[in-house]
Design an enzyme around this catalytic site. Structure first.
Site, PDB file in Angstrom:
ATOM      1  N   SER A  26       3.385  -1.077  -8.453  1.00 22.86           N
ATOM      2  CA  SER A  26       2.542   0.048  -9.334  1.00 22.86           C
ATOM      3  C   SER A  26       1.184  -0.628  -9.527  1.00 22.86           C
ATOM      4  O   SER A  26       0.708  -1.774  -8.997  1.00 22.86           O
ATOM      5  CB  SER A  26       3.604  -0.124 -10.285  1.00 22.86           C
ATOM      6  N   LYS A  27       0.113  -0.773 -10.455  1.00 20.23           N
ATOM      7  CA  LYS A  27      -0.795  -1.237 -10.754  1.00 20.23           C
ATOM      8  C   LYS A  27      -1.230  -2.691 -10.601  1.00 20.23           C
ATOM      9  O   LYS A  27      -1.900  -3.345 -10.301  1.00 20.23           O
ATOM     10  CB  LYS A  27      -0.801  -1.046 -12.530  1.00 20.23           C
ATOM     11  N   ARG A  28       0.290  -3.536 -10.958  1.00 18.15           N
ATOM     12  CA  ARG A  28      -0.420  -4.642 -11.124  1.00 18.15           C
ATOM     13  C   ARG A  28      -0.350  -5.223 -10.135  1.00 18.15           C
ATOM     14  O   ARG A  28      -0.332  -6.737  -9.712  1.00 18.15           O
ATOM     15  CB  ARG A  28       1.132  -5.484 -11.851  1.00 18.15           C
TER      16      ARG A  28
ATOM     17  N   GLY B 147      -2.426  -4.577  -7.294  1.00 17.18           N
ATOM     18  CA  GLY B 147      -3.468  -4.320  -7.086  1.00 17.18           C
ATOM     19  C   GLY B 147      -3.911  -2.191  -6.902  1.00 17.18           C
ATOM     20  O   GLY B 147      -3.175  -2.077  -7.884  1.00 17.18           O
TER      21      GLY B 147
END
Length: 485
Positions: free
Chosen positions: A253-255, A257
């Site tokens: 997911s976004k966290r 990268g």
RNA sequence: GGCCCCAUGGUCAAGUGGUGAAGACGUCGCCCUCUCACGGCGAAAUCAGGAGUUCGACUCUCCUUGGGGUCACCA
């Protein structure tokens, strides 16, 4: 069936983002089709009108084309089993849903989304999802309620006992107890089908032979099998893919990268490197130890048997390496163009030698986006310091550098051939005249020109990129500085 | 929690009953060298645990543990 032409489909929803996982599905679908001389088709699954994003379909087209994943049928080019956009196929789903009701394999449900979930007398530990409260409604009264305008959805009527099995080409035989299966919604009250229904109808009608998708669908596949059976359709091959996870083992997911194709491009990765990287996430070519493959080569060697079952961690360091491989192998002219696109705005009016710059950069760049920072010492003049000139191994320091630069400055000024050989000869001769090693001259010159201890490229290369006049101006400034201190 | 799936170095992984358990990324060291890279060479590092089956298990079975997925009128 065994002689049927292999056909796969990429069926994204238009969310506006091409996630790495989706792209990998597309890649494998493409590869499975191409490796067996089959067809690869594109279908848009836009049955959730609330999640629809304007322009999202263009993102899909663009990404596939950037990656070289060309489809044989799709919304843009048509094909024998169109339309290829689900919102344009509504009558089809309705027809089959009604057939299922008539057969007793589905039923209308009048519950609203709010009243469905776990309320009243349900035993929390025993029950799950929908409590099947509309399952027993008499068909006649149901028809009456529908006619009176009451909103309804259509649910699949699951067998209450027995079990369902299917064979996945990657995971093998999977069996579940039918009582575990929820009476899932087939047709929503807005008339749109759910994925659970549309994918079955479309995959059959579009003659898909291999259904390739993420393993998150593994547990709902038995429900689809039941649907195929009810409709009397042949069950296709299932090829479920291991999940792609982040360094912490959690779904990417976004966290973690950048997780979308566009993010990665923005980060400076090349489409070919991304494709190559993604190909190896959950798949390996057996004894082959090479890992750099073009799409064309992948089409030759890709095998379903090579797909792994365990989730794969997406490794940015490895992506970096892959990207470097593609940059190093890029034809020089192509590379030079890419460098110029980025460097030109950085240099602005200052002249520079783009060919030399590209040459210096090609073995050193990891991602295109690194370039501006790497060439900052060229595009602008950095602050000076005496420490700049200190190098223990070369026995250099600011005083020595001052001496050297003082000595070669006039020679550089007088040099009329500002070229590789011209500068090389000059340094050679100056070194002899001063009785110093050429390396020491180069070290001093490089530090002086760059005002930076570590640089991509050496003294001569830096001088060439900068050109004679900028080089002399910089050295003049350096000499000034060293004399003052 | 129910159900489903998975398990070889830090990561990607080959392996399919008998191997010194490939290779790649990363890490470390050496060489090359005007810095940094590139390149070359080398090193450390893996079969989650326990029972079986077998002459012999990384490979087969079971259990444990760990991880993931899924339980929407989202896909």
């Amino acid at each position: 069936m065994m002689t049927r032409k292999v056909k796969t489909r990429f069926a994204p929803s238009p969310t506006g983002i091409m996630h790495i996982g989706n792209l990998r599905s597309a890649l494998y679908e493409y590869l499975i089709a191409r490796s067996r001389g089959g067809a690869f088709i594109l279908r848009i699954e836009d049955t959730d009108r609330e999640r629809y994003v304007e322009g999202a379909i263009e993102v899909i087209f663009r990404t596939l084309s950037q990656c070289g994943l060309h489809h044989d049928e799709g919304p843009d080019i048509g094909g024998p089993n169109g339309p290829y956009t689900q919102s344009e196929r509504l009558p089809l789903y309705k027809k089959y849903a009604e057939q299922l009701i008539a057969q007793g394999d589905a039923y209308p449900c009048f519950c609203t989304s709010g009243t469905v979930s776990g309320n009243e007398d349900v035993d929390e530990t025993e029950s799950f999802g929908y409590n099947r409260r509309c399952r027993g409604i008499d068909p006649g009264t149901a028809r009456e309620r529908i006619r009176s305008g009451e909103a309804y959805a259509i649910r699949q009527k699951m067998p209450l006992d027995g079990k369902t099995s299917f064979t996945d080409d990657v995971y093998g035989v999977i069996t579940v107890m039918n009582k575990e299966l929820e009476d899932q919604i087939l047709l929503k009250s807005d008339g749109y089908p759910t994925y659970n229904f549309a994918n079955v109808v479309d995959d059959h009608l579009m003659e898909i032979t291999h259904i390739v998708r993420g393993s998150e669908y593994l547990s709902s596949t038995p429900k689809y099998c039941l649907l195929y059976e009810s409709l009397g359709w042949e069950i296709p091959h299932f090829v479920h893919l291991p999940l792609i996870v982040g360094e912490d083992g959690k779904k990417l997911s976004k966290r973690h990268g950048s997780t979308s194709f566009d993010d990665l491009i923005k980060d400076g990765y090349l489409p070919k490197a991304i494709v190559n990287m993604i190909a190896f996430l959950g798949w390996a070519p057996g004894d082959e130890t090479e890992e750099i493959f073009s799409l064309g080569e992948l089409e030759q060697i890709f095998r379903i048997e090579g797909i792994n079952k365990a989730p794969a961690v997406f490794s940015y360091p490895k992506l970096n390496w892959m990207n470097e491989q593609y940059i190093r192998a890029m034809p020089f002219d192509t590379w030079k163009k890419r460098v110029q696109e980025i460097a030109d705005p950085c240099f602005g009016d200052r002249p520079y030698d783009p060919g030399k710059l590209a040459e210096v950069l090609q073995p050193r760049v990891t991602k295109l986006s690194d370039i501006p920072a790497m060439i900052r010492f060229l595009t602008g003049r950095l602050p000076l310091s005496r420490e700049l000139f200190y190098n223990k191994r070369a026995k250099l320091d600011a005083d020595k550098a001052a001496y050297i630069l003082e000595a070669i400055f006039p020679r550089l000024q007088a040099l009329d051939e500002w070229s590789e050989t011209g500068l090389d000869h000059l340094l050679e001769e100056a070194g002899q005249a001063l009785d110093l090693k050429k390396g020491q001259l180069m070290g001093s010159l490089r530090a002086g020109l760059a005002a930076q201890q570590v640089t991509p490229g050496g003294a001569i290369e830096t001088a060439l990129i900068l050109g004679q006049s900028e080089s002399l101006e910089r050295l003049d400034r350096v000499l000034d500085f060293l004399r003052k201190e």
